[in-house]
Design an enzyme around this catalytic site. Structure first.
Site, PDB file in Angstrom:
ATOM      1  NE  ARG A  12      -1.366   2.732   2.645  1.00 54.50           N
ATOM      2  CZ  ARG A  12      -0.946   3.938   3.016  1.00 54.50           C
ATOM      3  NH1 ARG A  12      -0.940   4.959   2.169  1.00 54.50           N
ATOM      4  NH2 ARG A  12      -0.491   4.131   4.237  1.00 54.50           N
ATOM      5  CG  ASP A  13       3.418   4.329   2.928  1.00 53.46           C
ATOM      6  OD1 ASP A  13       3.041   5.295   2.258  1.00 53.46           O
ATOM      7  OD2 ASP A  13       4.300   4.399   3.802  1.00 53.46           O
ATOM      8  CG  HIS A 204       5.551   4.664   8.905  1.00 53.45           C
ATOM      9  ND1 HIS A 204       4.658   3.805   8.302  1.00 53.45           N
ATOM     10  CD2 HIS A 204       6.069   5.405   7.895  1.00 53.45           C
ATOM     11  CE1 HIS A 204       4.635   4.027   7.001  1.00 53.45           C
ATOM     12  NE2 HIS A 204       5.477   4.998   6.729  1.00 53.45           N
ATOM     13  CG  HIS A 206       9.536   7.522   4.975  1.00 50.94           C
ATOM     14  ND1 HIS A 206       8.915   8.082   3.900  1.00 50.94           N
ATOM     15  CD2 HIS A 206       8.654   6.620   5.486  1.00 50.94           C
ATOM     16  CE1 HIS A 206       7.699   7.564   3.761  1.00 50.94           C
ATOM     17  NE2 HIS A 206       7.511   6.688   4.718  1.00 50.94           N
ATOM     18  CB  CYS A 237      10.890  10.684  -0.442  1.00 50.48           C
ATOM     19  SG  CYS A 237      10.395  12.041   0.638  1.00 50.48           S
ATOM     20  CG  ASN A 246       7.618   3.290   3.036  1.00 53.34           C
ATOM     21  OD1 ASN A 246       7.187   3.683   4.107  1.00 53.34           O
ATOM     22  ND2 ASN A 246       6.923   3.339   1.903  1.00 53.34           N
TER      23      ASN A 246
END
Lengths: 302, 302
Positions: A12-13, A204, A206, A237, A246
């Site tokens: 998803r992300d 979470h 990055h 990003c 991520n």
């Protein structure tokens, strides 16, 4: 052995922030490979308009095809009540809502103020509770905003607490632009833990500035045991095109195993799942672990 | 403000492991840009046979052209007394010797046992002392060996102590294959610090598995304040072709500044120096910080 829980957000992300869109069948195959590798919580779609996020078109079909599997939780992002109804219609066991700790980001990303977004989530949480579906909350920009810069820790704590009070069983704190460093990360998590139980917090991170693994380590030291990551570092990003997004799941599995923490994940199978999606997207891996393991395998075969 | 010291190894350890060789003039220009960016200790060459390491041919000329600059130390690697004499002839202020914590690596890399290498360094240290030249020691494979796997902490401590006793003012502990994770890193440094003063220890981490920044953070927590790094992550991993080697100086500067530690380095100037050498080598940057800053600059200019 101590354990950590990984929330795999690649499908998803990750995919949502890749320039190419993948068909439903490929997305289902990716998720199945990730489950084979040992991941147990996976975000697999978003019930948003395909006009805004074409990469997530067909999320209904992805969830339907995956079905249910004992011990595995598939989750999907829902922006509002309408999205939740779509998720419930296809049998989602868990959904996620997405807020920001920065007003500027909230306005530009979801087109409303932070307060308005929280009000929008209230009926979503109520309806999900009635349907017996768990809801996870995201807070973005917890260590900086691409539009307004610094984000006060107190704002992050306030939004985190609000989501938890609304009924989110877990709140994932996102360093959306990857600007955090370990000292700030640890201080932020310790501040959030004064208002929300530690076991309801997730990290979470990055890797835009290469700090994600060190930030995860800092969050671990602050007591966090749930982390989001994306196979092969899927997802650039969006606020720095060309830069990394991520953190790769491979890196976190490598880190945790090195620290003696169990994840349930088999690293070679995970690397293979990453190679599968990288080939579909025609992109190089975003994981250094994957690159090192592939280089080593190539050398040993030669 | 607390300070850390960076030892920039890009022009030696970095370039030595790049497939293309750069001419003397480009290497001198690189070092000068790095000094402009604020770096104060720079490894600029190796007095080894150009038959074995063609990338370091002309190191005499590099050192000669750089000359002396107040507050700046240029160092070079010397494998033996002959190398040291060449370094002294061109006015090196500091040199480095290179040992391993793994017998298998020592044999394959420098063609002798660990004990033999230490004996070979004894006259080097004595001659350097007479000439008023400081000597730095490297220990490689401190967290694993590409040939023999695990390396006992006690072996690392023994070799580190031996180099210090021979007269090395500082011993740099190298995770040559980048396999270390923060828990092992911290334990290793704490073990070494029981035998050698903490301020005589430096950390040298490779980012092959994406762990370098987290390992630096762990070493910082153990009290280490000197770190080796390579602009733009110059230098692949010779034991995993295609994989990443030295941690990028940009990442460490970003980390340290985020932690409130001063480095004396101007990050944009450092990124520019990296872009200069990347163009000369026709390689993409190995630094995520550089990639993110370039992407951001491109977006702002657009």
């Amino acid at each position: 052995m101590d354990a950590v829980r990984l929330v795999e957000v690649g499908a998803r992300d990750g995919l949502q922030n890749e320039p190419r869109s993948l068909p439903v069948a490929t997305r289902v195959a990716l998720v199945e490979r990730l489950v084979e590798a040992g991941l147990r919580t996976l975000e697999v779609g978003a019930f948003v308009s395909p006009r805004w996020v074409p990469q997530m078109a067909g999320s209904d079909e992805v969830v339907r095809q995956l079905g249910r599997r004992p011990g595995v939780t598939y989750t999907a992002l829902v922006p509002n009540l309408q999205g939740l109804e779509r998720a419930l219609a296809v049998g989602c066991q868990e959904v996620a809502v997405f807020a920001a700790a920065s007003e500027a980001f909230s306005q530009r990303n979801i087109n409303c103020s932070i307060a308005e977004s929280l009000e929008r989530f209230r009926p979503v949480l109520a309806r999900a509770r009635d349907a017996g579906v768990k809801v996870r909350g995201y807070v973005s920009c917890v260590l900086g905003c691409p539009f307004s810069g610094e984000v006060p820790v107190a704002e992050v704590v306030r939004v985190t607490r609000a989501l938890h009070e609304l009924g989110c069983y877990e709140v994932s704190l996102g360093d959306t632009i990857g600007r955090g460093t370990p000292g700030h990360t640890r201080a932020l998590l310790e501040a959030c833990a004064t208002e929300v139980p530690l076991d309801a917090l997730a990290g979470h991170f990055h890797d835009t500035y290469g700090m994600a693994v060190a930030n995860v380590q800092a969050a671990l030291e602050a007591g966090v045991r749930v982390f989001d990551s994306s196979v092969s570092g899927l997802g650039g990003c969006p606020y720095s095109p060309g830069a990394t997004g991520n953190v790769a799941t491979e890196e976190l599995v490598y880190l945790f195993h090195g620290l003696g923490l169990s994840t349930g994940v088999d690293l070679p199978s995970l690397v293979a799942a990453g190679a599968f999606v990288d080939q579909a997207l025609q992109r190089p891996t975003g994981s250094r672990v994957a690159r090192a393991m592939s280089a080593r395998a190539g050398r040993e075969a030669a």
